[in-house]
Design a protein around this motif. Structure first.
Motif, PDB file in Angstrom:
ATOM      1  N   ARG A   1     -14.844 -18.479   7.146  1.00  0.00           N
ATOM      2  CA  ARG A   1     -14.437 -17.104   6.811  1.00  0.00           C
ATOM      3  C   ARG A   1     -13.690 -17.102   5.497  1.00  0.00           C
ATOM      4  O   ARG A   1     -13.096 -18.112   5.088  1.00  0.00           O
ATOM      5  CB  ARG A   1     -13.579 -16.481   7.912  1.00  0.00           C
ATOM      6  CG  ARG A   1     -12.159 -17.018   8.027  1.00  0.00           C
ATOM      7  CD  ARG A   1     -11.425 -16.271   9.128  1.00  0.00           C
ATOM      8  NE  ARG A   1     -10.086 -16.762   9.372  1.00  0.00           N
ATOM      9  CZ  ARG A   1      -8.978 -16.210   8.891  1.00  0.00           C
ATOM     10  NH1 ARG A   1      -9.073 -15.152   8.103  1.00  0.00           N
ATOM     11  NH2 ARG A   1      -7.799 -16.711   9.184  1.00  0.00           N
TER      12      ARG A   1
ATOM     13  N   ASP B   1     -11.251  -6.879   2.607  1.00  0.00           N
ATOM     14  CA  ASP B   1     -11.091  -6.187   3.891  1.00  0.00           C
ATOM     15  C   ASP B   1     -10.684  -7.212   4.939  1.00  0.00           C
ATOM     16  O   ASP B   1     -11.530  -7.821   5.588  1.00  0.00           O
ATOM     17  CB  ASP B   1     -12.408  -5.500   4.276  1.00  0.00           C
ATOM     18  CG  ASP B   1     -12.326  -4.783   5.626  1.00  0.00           C
ATOM     19  OD1 ASP B   1     -11.209  -4.692   6.190  1.00  0.00           O
ATOM     20  OD2 ASP B   1     -13.382  -4.336   6.116  1.00  0.00           O
ATOM     21  N   TYR B   2      -9.370  -7.425   5.102  1.00  0.00           N
ATOM     22  CA  TYR B   2      -8.885  -8.456   6.010  1.00  0.00           C
ATOM     23  C   TYR B   2      -9.297  -8.174   7.455  1.00  0.00           C
ATOM     24  O   TYR B   2      -9.821  -9.048   8.146  1.00  0.00           O
ATOM     25  CB  TYR B   2      -7.366  -8.556   5.910  1.00  0.00           C
ATOM     26  CG  TYR B   2      -6.762  -9.563   6.874  1.00  0.00           C
ATOM     27  CD1 TYR B   2      -6.855 -10.926   6.617  1.00  0.00           C
ATOM     28  CD2 TYR B   2      -6.102  -9.150   8.031  1.00  0.00           C
ATOM     29  CE1 TYR B   2      -6.305 -11.855   7.487  1.00  0.00           C
ATOM     30  CE2 TYR B   2      -5.546 -10.069   8.903  1.00  0.00           C
ATOM     31  CZ  TYR B   2      -5.656 -11.412   8.632  1.00  0.00           C
ATOM     32  OH  TYR B   2      -5.123 -12.327   9.502  1.00  0.00           O
ATOM     33  N   GLY B   3      -9.071  -6.949   7.923  1.00  0.00           N
ATOM     34  CA  GLY B   3      -9.391  -6.619   9.308  1.00  0.00           C
ATOM     35  C   GLY B   3     -10.867  -6.791   9.625  1.00  0.00           C
ATOM     36  O   GLY B   3     -11.243  -7.373  10.653  1.00  0.00           O
ATOM     37  N   GLY B   4     -11.724  -6.301   8.746  1.00  0.00           N
ATOM     38  CA  GLY B   4     -13.162  -6.412   8.970  1.00  0.00           C
ATOM     39  C   GLY B   4     -13.635  -7.853   8.939  1.00  0.00           C
ATOM     40  O   GLY B   4     -14.513  -8.246   9.724  1.00  0.00           O
ATOM     41  N   THR B   5     -13.047  -8.647   8.047  1.00  0.00           N
ATOM     42  CA  THR B   5     -13.427 -10.056   7.951  1.00  0.00           C
ATOM     43  C   THR B   5     -13.054 -10.814   9.217  1.00  0.00           C
ATOM     44  O   THR B   5     -13.835 -11.619   9.731  1.00  0.00           O
ATOM     45  CB  THR B   5     -12.757 -10.704   6.726  1.00  0.00           C
ATOM     46  OG1 THR B   5     -13.199 -10.040   5.544  1.00  0.00           O
ATOM     47  CG2 THR B   5     -13.101 -12.179   6.626  1.00  0.00           C
TER      48      THR B   5
ATOM     49  N   GLU C   1     -12.612  -9.524  12.237  1.00  0.00           N
ATOM     50  CA  GLU C   1     -13.480  -9.039  13.323  1.00  0.00           C
ATOM     51  C   GLU C   1     -14.827  -9.769  13.293  1.00  0.00           C
ATOM     52  O   GLU C   1     -15.339 -10.201  14.334  1.00  0.00           O
ATOM     53  CB  GLU C   1     -13.704  -7.534  13.178  1.00  0.00           C
ATOM     54  CG  GLU C   1     -12.514  -6.677  13.559  1.00  0.00           C
ATOM     55  CD  GLU C   1     -12.314  -6.597  15.064  1.00  0.00           C
ATOM     56  OE1 GLU C   1     -13.319  -6.624  15.795  1.00  0.00           O
ATOM     57  OE2 GLU C   1     -11.154  -6.526  15.504  1.00  0.00           O
ATOM     58  N   ALA C   2     -15.406  -9.897  12.107  1.00  0.00           N
ATOM     59  CA  ALA C   2     -16.698 -10.575  11.985  1.00  0.00           C
ATOM     60  C   ALA C   2     -16.572 -12.051  12.344  1.00  0.00           C
ATOM     61  O   ALA C   2     -17.471 -12.636  12.983  1.00  0.00           O
ATOM     62  CB  ALA C   2     -17.226 -10.415  10.557  1.00  0.00           C
ATOM     63  N   TRP C   3     -15.474 -12.664  11.970  1.00  0.00           N
ATOM     64  CA  TRP C   3     -15.229 -14.073  12.296  1.00  0.00           C
ATOM     65  C   TRP C   3     -15.100 -14.261  13.803  1.00  0.00           C
ATOM     66  O   TRP C   3     -15.674 -15.193  14.374  1.00  0.00           O
ATOM     67  CB  TRP C   3     -13.978 -14.534  11.560  1.00  0.00           C
ATOM     68  CG  TRP C   3     -13.551 -15.940  11.817  1.00  0.00           C
ATOM     69  CD1 TRP C   3     -14.317 -17.058  11.725  1.00  0.00           C
ATOM     70  CD2 TRP C   3     -12.244 -16.387  12.186  1.00  0.00           C
ATOM     71  NE1 TRP C   3     -13.560 -18.184  12.018  1.00  0.00           N
ATOM     72  CE2 TRP C   3     -12.295 -17.798  12.296  1.00  0.00           C
ATOM     73  CE3 TRP C   3     -11.033 -15.734  12.408  1.00  0.00           C
ATOM     74  CZ2 TRP C   3     -11.177 -18.553  12.641  1.00  0.00           C
ATOM     75  CZ3 TRP C   3      -9.918 -16.486  12.736  1.00  0.00           C
ATOM     76  CH2 TRP C   3     -10.004 -17.879  12.861  1.00  0.00           C
TER      77      TRP C   3
ATOM     78  N   GLN D   1     -16.428 -12.416  16.090  1.00  0.00           N
ATOM     79  CA  GLN D   1     -17.740 -12.235  16.693  1.00  0.00           C
ATOM     80  C   GLN D   1     -18.614 -13.476  16.505  1.00  0.00           C
ATOM     81  O   GLN D   1     -19.337 -13.889  17.414  1.00  0.00           O
ATOM     82  CB  GLN D   1     -18.442 -11.015  16.097  1.00  0.00           C
ATOM     83  CG  GLN D   1     -19.742 -10.656  16.795  1.00  0.00           C
ATOM     84  CD  GLN D   1     -19.539 -10.385  18.270  1.00  0.00           C
ATOM     85  OE1 GLN D   1     -18.733  -9.535  18.641  1.00  0.00           O
ATOM     86  NE2 GLN D   1     -20.257 -11.095  19.138  1.00  0.00           N
TER      87      GLN D   1
ATOM     88  N   ARG E   1     -14.756 -10.770  24.103  1.00  0.00           N
ATOM     89  CA  ARG E   1     -16.017 -10.348  23.475  1.00  0.00           C
ATOM     90  C   ARG E   1     -17.221 -10.867  24.263  1.00  0.00           C
ATOM     91  O   ARG E   1     -18.214 -10.159  24.443  1.00  0.00           O
ATOM     92  CB  ARG E   1     -16.090 -10.855  22.032  1.00  0.00           C
ATOM     93  CG  ARG E   1     -15.203 -10.101  21.055  1.00  0.00           C
ATOM     94  CD  ARG E   1     -15.272 -10.708  19.663  1.00  0.00           C
ATOM     95  NE  ARG E   1     -14.470  -9.970  18.715  1.00  0.00           N
ATOM     96  CZ  ARG E   1     -14.897  -8.956  17.967  1.00  0.00           C
ATOM     97  NH1 ARG E   1     -16.171  -8.564  18.048  1.00  0.00           N
ATOM     98  NH2 ARG E   1     -14.086  -8.335  17.135  1.00  0.00           N
TER      99      ARG E   1
END
Length: 248
Positions: A69, A75-79, A81-83, A85, A125
């Motif tokens: 990551r 975009d810290y929050g979005g990054t 979240e993707a990590w 997932q 998740r």
């Protein structure tokens, strides 16, 4: 139903394991670990040594490559979240393929699963996806906050005063708002913005043979902390440090 134990293992000292954790490990058939690569190979090795010491029956150690990551994203929050997932997808596949019916799996968490660790979020998740029938129990561990205060032989709080546990990112954005502030996950500490008369209690590699401790007036010891931190990171390839800032 597949069964997992999420076990806190402390901050680097094998003796941080609680009796509850030792009992839980004795029943484990498969251990899952996310591998961050060569730079943190000693963290994976410690997990293996804990398993060898406390799992007497035949068991399997499944190391999974941790998804990469961006450490300085726009975009810290979005990054993050993707990590999470990506971690969930990788771990779900491993549990499905490696953990058989009636077997017990385990994930060994640095510190405690409740404090700045993503394991429980990742498992939620997997559960929400609905593809695996999965249940887990949590065994608490010694946190870096406890290890820090014990190493410096201090109390976490003063009488009637508040304590904030936060990250370096939040500290930089919000400043000091509590009497005592514990800072974790600070990749690039910047002490210059704060009152030099604050007291700092700093520790790196807490609980391990490589432990480093520095305390004193912030304006006096901050340069030494920066120097020792830079040297330690260069020597080990990584650093895990925590510090407490206390108002005069």
């Amino acid at each position: 139903m597949r069964s997992l134990r999420v076990i806190g293992i402390g901050t680097g000292n094998p003796e941080h394991l609680t009796l509850q954790a030792v009992r839980a490990l004795a029943e484990v058939d498969v251990v899952f670990a996310l591998d961050k690569g060569a730079e943190t190979a000693d963290l994976l090795a410690l997990r293996r040594s804990i398993c060898a010491a406390h799992i007497a029956k035949p068991h399997r150690f499944v190391a999974l490559e941790d998804p990469a990551r961006d450490r300085r994203p726009a975009d810290y929050g979005g990054t993050v979240e993707a990590w999470h997932q990506a971690r969930a997808d990788r771990l779900e596949e491993a549990i499905r393929d490696q953990l058989g019916a009636g077997e017990v799996g385990a994930i060994l968490v640095w510190g405690d699963p409740s404090l700045y660790d993503s394991t429980l979020r990742v498992l939620e998740r997997i559960r929400a996806a609905g593809r695996l029938d999965l249940a887990w129990t949590v065994i608490p561990g010694i946190t870096s906050v406890q290890a820090l205060t014990a190493a410096h032989a201090i109390l976490l709080n003063r009488i009637g005063a508040d304590v904030l546990v936060t990250t370096g990112r939040n500290l930089a954005a919000q400043g000091l708002t509590a009497d005592s502030t514990v800072v974790m996950l600070d990749g690039d500490p910047s002490f210059d913005q704060f009152d030099p008369d604050l007291t700092i209690y700093w520790g790196a590699y807490l609980g391990s043979p490589d432990e480093i401790l520095i305390s004193g007036r912030l304006g006096t010891v901050a340069p030494e902390i920066r120097r020792r931190r830079t040297e330690a990171r260069a020597r080990h390839g990584w650093i895990m440090d925590t510090y407490l800032l206390r108002r005069p």
